[in-house]
Motif scaffolding. Sequence first.
Motif, PDB file in Angstrom:
ATOM      1  N   SER A 234     -20.942  31.090  -7.929  1.00 53.34           N
ATOM      2  CA  SER A 234     -20.225  32.372  -8.033  1.00 53.34           C
ATOM      3  C   SER A 234     -19.858  32.884  -6.646  1.00 53.34           C
ATOM      4  O   SER A 234     -20.713  33.010  -5.761  1.00 53.34           O
ATOM      5  CB  SER A 234     -21.108  33.397  -8.752  1.00 53.34           C
ATOM      6  OG  SER A 234     -21.431  32.926 -10.044  1.00 53.34           O
ATOM      7  N   GLY A 235     -18.592  33.171  -6.457  1.00 50.31           N
ATOM      8  CA  GLY A 235     -18.119  33.782  -5.230  1.00 50.31           C
ATOM      9  C   GLY A 235     -17.880  32.833  -4.073  1.00 50.31           C
ATOM     10  O   GLY A 235     -17.431  33.258  -3.010  1.00 50.31           O
ATOM     11  N   ALA A 236     -18.176  31.560  -4.234  1.00 53.00           N
ATOM     12  CA  ALA A 236     -18.025  30.607  -3.136  1.00 53.00           C
ATOM     13  C   ALA A 236     -16.552  30.300  -2.900  1.00 53.00           C
ATOM     14  O   ALA A 236     -15.773  30.178  -3.836  1.00 53.00           O
ATOM     15  CB  ALA A 236     -18.792  29.323  -3.418  1.00 53.00           C
ATOM     16  N   GLU A 237     -16.161  30.157  -1.630  1.00 53.11           N
ATOM     17  CA  GLU A 237     -14.794  29.853  -1.245  1.00 53.11           C
ATOM     18  C   GLU A 237     -14.805  28.659  -0.286  1.00 53.11           C
ATOM     19  O   GLU A 237     -15.841  28.318   0.295  1.00 53.11           O
ATOM     20  CB  GLU A 237     -14.147  31.068  -0.559  1.00 53.11           C
ATOM     21  CG  GLU A 237     -14.049  32.312  -1.440  1.00 53.11           C
ATOM     22  CD  GLU A 237     -13.072  32.144  -2.589  1.00 53.11           C
ATOM     23  OE1 GLU A 237     -12.211  31.258  -2.502  1.00 53.11           O
ATOM     24  OE2 GLU A 237     -13.186  32.905  -3.566  1.00 53.11           O
ATOM     25  N   PRO A 238     -13.621  28.019  -0.077  1.00 51.78           N
ATOM     26  CA  PRO A 238     -13.564  26.888   0.874  1.00 51.78           C
ATOM     27  C   PRO A 238     -13.983  27.256   2.289  1.00 51.78           C
ATOM     28  O   PRO A 238     -14.301  26.369   3.083  1.00 51.78           O
ATOM     29  CB  PRO A 238     -12.092  26.468   0.811  1.00 51.78           C
ATOM     30  CG  PRO A 238     -11.624  26.911  -0.530  1.00 51.78           C
ATOM     31  CD  PRO A 238     -12.368  28.185  -0.816  1.00 51.78           C
ATOM     32  N   THR A 239     -13.966  28.544   2.630  1.00 55.96           N
ATOM     33  CA  THR A 239     -14.401  28.976   3.967  1.00 55.96           C
ATOM     34  C   THR A 239     -15.899  29.237   4.032  1.00 55.96           C
ATOM     35  O   THR A 239     -16.410  29.636   5.084  1.00 55.96           O
ATOM     36  CB  THR A 239     -13.644  30.259   4.369  1.00 55.96           C
ATOM     37  OG1 THR A 239     -13.851  31.263   3.358  1.00 55.96           O
ATOM     38  CG2 THR A 239     -12.159  29.989   4.520  1.00 55.96           C
ATOM     39  N   ASP A 240     -16.600  29.028   2.932  1.00 57.13           N
ATOM     40  CA  ASP A 240     -18.043  29.275   2.883  1.00 57.13           C
ATOM     41  C   ASP A 240     -18.751  28.370   3.901  1.00 57.13           C
ATOM     42  O   ASP A 240     -18.510  27.155   3.939  1.00 57.13           O
ATOM     43  CB  ASP A 240     -18.569  29.000   1.475  1.00 57.13           C
ATOM     44  CG  ASP A 240     -20.034  29.373   1.341  1.00 57.13           C
ATOM     45  OD1 ASP A 240     -20.316  30.559   1.158  1.00 57.13           O
ATOM     46  OD2 ASP A 240     -20.885  28.450   1.413  1.00 57.13           O
ATOM     47  N   PRO A 241     -19.635  28.938   4.743  1.00 54.84           N
ATOM     48  CA  PRO A 241     -20.315  28.130   5.777  1.00 54.84           C
ATOM     49  C   PRO A 241     -21.119  26.959   5.197  1.00 54.84           C
ATOM     50  O   PRO A 241     -21.200  25.900   5.827  1.00 54.84           O
ATOM     51  CB  PRO A 241     -21.233  29.148   6.462  1.00 54.84           C
ATOM     52  CG  PRO A 241     -20.597  30.473   6.205  1.00 54.84           C
ATOM     53  CD  PRO A 241     -19.962  30.365   4.858  1.00 54.84           C
ATOM     54  N   LEU A 242     -21.706  27.142   4.009  1.00 56.34           N
ATOM     55  CA  LEU A 242     -22.500  26.072   3.402  1.00 56.34           C
ATOM     56  C   LEU A 242     -21.626  24.867   3.073  1.00 56.34           C
ATOM     57  O   LEU A 242     -22.001  23.717   3.333  1.00 56.34           O
ATOM     58  CB  LEU A 242     -23.183  26.587   2.135  1.00 56.34           C
ATOM     59  CG  LEU A 242     -24.067  25.574   1.384  1.00 56.34           C
ATOM     60  CD1 LEU A 242     -25.205  25.087   2.267  1.00 56.34           C
ATOM     61  CD2 LEU A 242     -24.614  26.210   0.101  1.00 56.34           C
ATOM     62  N   PHE A 243     -20.436  25.141   2.537  1.00 54.93           N
ATOM     63  CA  PHE A 243     -19.503  24.058   2.207  1.00 54.93           C
ATOM     64  C   PHE A 243     -19.050  23.339   3.469  1.00 54.93           C
ATOM     65  O   PHE A 243     -19.060  22.107   3.554  1.00 54.93           O
ATOM     66  CB  PHE A 243     -18.302  24.621   1.451  1.00 54.93           C
ATOM     67  CG  PHE A 243     -17.154  23.652   1.330  1.00 54.93           C
ATOM     68  CD1 PHE A 243     -17.232  22.565   0.461  1.00 54.93           C
ATOM     69  CD2 PHE A 243     -16.003  23.809   2.091  1.00 54.93           C
ATOM     70  CE1 PHE A 243     -16.183  21.665   0.356  1.00 54.93           C
ATOM     71  CE2 PHE A 243     -14.951  22.917   1.992  1.00 54.93           C
ATOM     72  CZ  PHE A 243     -15.047  21.838   1.119  1.00 54.93           C
ATOM     73  N   ILE A 244     -18.651  24.095   4.467  1.00 57.71           N
ATOM     74  CA  ILE A 244     -18.138  23.500   5.707  1.00 57.71           C
ATOM     75  C   ILE A 244     -19.220  22.661   6.383  1.00 57.71           C
ATOM     76  O   ILE A 244     -18.980  21.519   6.801  1.00 57.71           O
ATOM     77  CB  ILE A 244     -17.626  24.600   6.659  1.00 57.71           C
ATOM     78  CG1 ILE A 244     -16.403  25.307   6.039  1.00 57.71           C
ATOM     79  CG2 ILE A 244     -17.271  24.012   8.025  1.00 57.71           C
ATOM     80  CD1 ILE A 244     -15.923  26.504   6.833  1.00 57.71           C
ATOM     81  N   ALA A 245     -20.442  23.217   6.470  1.00 52.33           N
ATOM     82  CA  ALA A 245     -21.528  22.498   7.130  1.00 52.33           C
ATOM     83  C   ALA A 245     -21.854  21.200   6.387  1.00 52.33           C
ATOM     84  O   ALA A 245     -22.069  20.145   7.006  1.00 52.33           O
ATOM     85  CB  ALA A 245     -22.769  23.386   7.208  1.00 52.33           C
ATOM     86  N   SER A 246     -21.876  21.262   5.054  1.00 57.04           N
ATOM     87  CA  SER A 246     -22.197  20.068   4.261  1.00 57.04           C
ATOM     88  C   SER A 246     -21.163  18.973   4.470  1.00 57.04           C
ATOM     89  O   SER A 246     -21.513  17.798   4.629  1.00 57.04           O
ATOM     90  CB  SER A 246     -22.273  20.440   2.768  1.00 57.04           C
ATOM     91  OG  SER A 246     -23.299  21.368   2.530  1.00 57.04           O
ATOM     92  N   GLU A 247     -19.890  19.342   4.476  1.00 65.51           N
ATOM     93  CA  GLU A 247     -18.846  18.332   4.624  1.00 65.51           C
ATOM     94  C   GLU A 247     -18.790  17.777   6.043  1.00 65.51           C
ATOM     95  O   GLU A 247     -18.515  16.581   6.240  1.00 65.51           O
ATOM     96  CB  GLU A 247     -17.486  18.929   4.227  1.00 65.51           C
ATOM     97  CG  GLU A 247     -17.399  19.384   2.777  1.00 65.51           C
ATOM     98  CD  GLU A 247     -17.842  18.322   1.792  1.00 65.51           C
ATOM     99  OE1 GLU A 247     -17.453  17.147   1.952  1.00 65.51           O
ATOM    100  OE2 GLU A 247     -18.608  18.654   0.869  1.00 65.51           O
ATOM    101  N   VAL A 248     -19.062  18.614   7.046  1.00 67.21           N
ATOM    102  CA  VAL A 248     -19.109  18.114   8.428  1.00 67.21           C
ATOM    103  C   VAL A 248     -20.248  17.101   8.581  1.00 67.21           C
ATOM    104  O   VAL A 248     -20.092  16.039   9.201  1.00 67.21           O
ATOM    105  CB  VAL A 248     -19.288  19.285   9.427  1.00 67.21           C
ATOM    106  CG1 VAL A 248     -19.630  18.754  10.820  1.00 67.21           C
ATOM    107  CG2 VAL A 248     -18.016  20.117   9.491  1.00 67.21           C
ATOM    108  N   ILE A 249     -21.398  17.419   7.999  1.00 65.29           N
ATOM    109  CA  ILE A 249     -22.536  16.491   8.044  1.00 65.29           C
ATOM    110  C   ILE A 249     -22.179  15.193   7.322  1.00 65.29           C
ATOM    111  O   ILE A 249     -22.495  14.090   7.795  1.00 65.29           O
ATOM    112  CB  ILE A 249     -23.787  17.143   7.422  1.00 65.29           C
ATOM    113  CG1 ILE A 249     -24.266  18.297   8.293  1.00 65.29           C
ATOM    114  CG2 ILE A 249     -24.905  16.113   7.254  1.00 65.29           C
ATOM    115  CD1 ILE A 249     -25.386  19.118   7.658  1.00 65.29           C
ATOM    116  N   ALA A 250     -21.512  15.295   6.162  1.00 63.87           N
ATOM    117  CA  ALA A 250     -21.134  14.111   5.388  1.00 63.87           C
ATOM    118  C   ALA A 250     -20.190  13.212   6.190  1.00 63.87           C
ATOM    119  O   ALA A 250     -20.358  11.989   6.226  1.00 63.87           O
ATOM    120  CB  ALA A 250     -20.483  14.523   4.074  1.00 63.87           C
ATOM    121  N   VAL A 251     -19.196  13.807   6.851  1.00 63.07           N
ATOM    122  CA  VAL A 251     -18.237  13.027   7.646  1.00 63.07           C
ATOM    123  C   VAL A 251     -18.947  12.353   8.818  1.00 63.07           C
ATOM    124  O   VAL A 251     -18.701  11.175   9.134  1.00 63.07           O
ATOM    125  CB  VAL A 251     -17.099  13.931   8.154  1.00 63.07           C
ATOM    126  CG1 VAL A 251     -16.232  13.182   9.165  1.00 63.07           C
ATOM    127  CG2 VAL A 251     -16.244  14.401   6.977  1.00 63.07           C
TER     128      VAL A 251
END
Length: 467
Positions: A234-251
Amino acid sequence: MEPSSSAELTADQAADEPLAHRRLVFGIVAIGLLMASIDQTIVATALNAIRGDLHAELNWSGWTITIYALGQIIVMPLAGRLGDQFGRKRVFLGAAVLFTVASLCCSLADDIYLLVVFRAFQAIGGGAFMPTATGIVAEQFGRERDRAIGMFTSIFPIGGIVGPIIGGVIVTYWSWREIFIVNVPIGILLIALGARFIPRSTPKPAGRVDTTGAVLLALTILFGMYGITSLGSSGAEPTDPLFIASEVIAVTLGFLFVRHANRNAAPFIPVTLLRGRGFGAMNAINFLFGAAVLGFGALVPLYAESRYGIQPLQAGTLLTARAVGMICVAGLAVFALRRTGYRAPMIGGFLLVAGGMTVMALAPHGLTPYGWLALAAGITGVGMGLSIPASNNASLQLAPDQISAIAGLRGMFRQSGGIVAVSVTTTLLAHAGNGGLAQAHSFVVFAALLLLIVPFTLLVPDHRGSW
């Protein structure tokens, strides 16, 4: 020289002769494949029930499907190598024990996160079945191994038939927990029969297992999945820090995995099987095929329930309709492979599956919603029955001495595609105002992915006749 050459030829022919108890062994390992197949489809019918009972969001409920696929991705290549090193029978029976115990634990889980953890252990057992069973059957059937391996195609549709029906009945009359308990008696039977009748294979010298590569790949996919799933909250957006951090770690981890594979003498995934002649194209095909077909299949019951209000029991039988269509064609396709080669059935099958998905996305015309969806599912099944035997064998004949490793790699790419498709789709559905219509649009995207596969098939070395 002539007597010596004749003796060598006779020895080779004897080694390639099918063994006496091959059908019994085939039947036993087929039980393992059947269990793994059932658990892919049976959970799909219970997705809404699990979400309701454990008070979980849809995107996190979807992890019960995606974590199962992730576990199989990591285990399949490892199981092939471990089977060669320690003996396929030992690894196969160990997988059966783990799968059975994990199934019992899944039935006892009281929250979604614990269920996901137990599903991961269940996936480790299920993921080891395919490569070890492929190797066992190849040993037993000798020169007929191409047809025997192709017949595995008919095992998974049986699970596709039985799984949704069992899942629908259980969810309707009991609860989702019993869908895991079903595996326990089957698993006990498999262990007893396997210990008694599967012959021991001769272990082969093998190097160190690349655990670093396996961990890097697992974490790459895990962080990528977690980031995508977090968007469904709920309320999460593509700019959410959790999303960005997870994808940076994945890459970052993905880059480290590729660099490690290029530098390691015996990597988790051999580079030759990633980029070698024909393998690169087949890996791309398997990834896109998994995204379209595995992702599509996992979400069909949810689509029927969400868009048309069809009950779980009926929704589950849509996967049965797909499996019936697959079985009707798969057996004929297997025996025709030596005449048709690989490219023609793959292209024809992919086009049929894409057509069936497109039909499913459209509004019903002249039929009830259930009849329309069943027709579309049947069309996709026919396409799968035509294409899967060819795609299963297309890379195996390139390196017959690495059957287990190639089978594991094939499953890894297909499951990776399925993970991406399910994770992205369930995240989008969590934000959609009309989930059923949004899912119909996703089916059109899946169909487009299948059309993208067609050019890759022209890069696969075609083959006619036996290996």
